[in-house]
Design an enzyme around this catalytic site. Structure first.
Site, mmCIF file in Angstrom:
data_model
loop_
_atom_site.group_PDB
_atom_site.id
_atom_site.type_symbol
_atom_site.label_atom_id
_atom_site.label_comp_id
_atom_site.label_asym_id
_atom_site.label_seq_id
_atom_site.Cartn_x
_atom_site.Cartn_y
_atom_site.Cartn_z
ATOM 1 N N CYS A 111 0.966 -0.696 0.306
ATOM 2 C CA CYS A 111 -0.017 0.142 -0.387
ATOM 3 C C CYS A 111 1.274 1.144 0.071
ATOM 4 O O CYS A 111 1.442 1.679 -1.043
ATOM 5 C CB CYS A 111 -1.000 -0.247 1.388
ATOM 6 S SG CYS A 111 -2.251 1.438 1.070
ATOM 7 N N HIS A 112 1.071 1.952 1.086
ATOM 8 C CA HIS A 112 1.745 3.268 1.260
ATOM 9 C C HIS A 112 2.742 3.050 1.565
ATOM 10 O O HIS A 112 3.772 3.360 1.941
ATOM 11 C CB HIS A 112 1.219 4.293 2.447
ATOM 12 C CG HIS A 112 -0.439 4.933 2.062
ATOM 13 N ND1 HIS A 112 -1.325 4.570 1.576
ATOM 14 C CD2 HIS A 112 -0.622 6.479 0.675
ATOM 15 C CE1 HIS A 112 -1.817 5.292 1.045
ATOM 16 N NE2 HIS A 112 -1.201 6.525 0.259
#
Length: 189
Positions: A111-112
């Site tokens: 994800c991030h």
């Protein structure tokens, strides 16, 4: 089933991690007999989130200032918006992350989470994926970005979102079982 008996994995997390992106890899690693430590800049617990809503708190096993990358076989960096945003400006977190690359050990980010890798300066020439929102950041850090559920590049495992966790966890276990990867070291050469 593969086994990771004797393998020790650090999950680097701060408040604001995406709950499933920490708990599901942890569960998969433990199912394969790995020892898993949550490493954080702070003591006590870290706060998980389910997207924008508070989720579970997770106990911190090792404070980052006391953590030694040499004691671990692999590193996992969960996403969420706040977790990697905090870690990517923490010099101890960046040095801890770089040490895994220097040693050729598997590193996984979802994800991030790859934001931390960008700030650790370990993405030059690497192929990765992430949540699309940070694609440009990763490309600016020298990475080649692909829109795939999981991308593996010489011990570097990346995925986009919680929807990709089954593939992410499977590749994480596989790469840890394989051990060190010389290709990881090219990121910090």
């Amino acid at each position: 089933m593969t086994h990771l008996t004797g393998k020790r994995v650090a999950i680097l997390a701060a408040d604001g991690f995406e709950q499933s992106e920490l708990l599901e890899p942890m569960r998969a690693l433990k199912q394969h007999d790995a020892t898993v430590d949550v490493v954080s800049p702070k003591d006590g617990t870290v706060q998980g989130f389910k997207h924008f809503d508070k989720g579970e708190q997770v106990d911190v096993d090792v404070k980052l200032s006391d953590a030694e990358a040499g004691k671990y076989d692999a590193l996992v960096i969960p996403g969420g918006l706040f977790n990697p945003d905090t870690l990517r400006i923490d010099e101890k977190a960046l040095a801890f992350t770089r040490a895994f690359f220097e040693a050729g050990k598997p590193v996984a980010a979802i994800c991030h989470g790859p934001w931390v890798l960008a700030n650790a300066d370990v993405l030059e020439g690497r192929t990765v994926t992430s949540v699309p929102n940070i694609r440009r950041d990763l490309e600016n850090a020298g990475a080649k970005w692909q829109d795939e559920e999981v991308v593996v590049d010489q011990g570097l495992i990346t995925s986009r979102t919680p929807d990709d966790l089954p593939a992410f966890c499977a590749k994480l276990v596989e790469e840890i079982q394989e051990g060190r990867h010389r290709g990881q070291q090219r990121s910090v050469a």
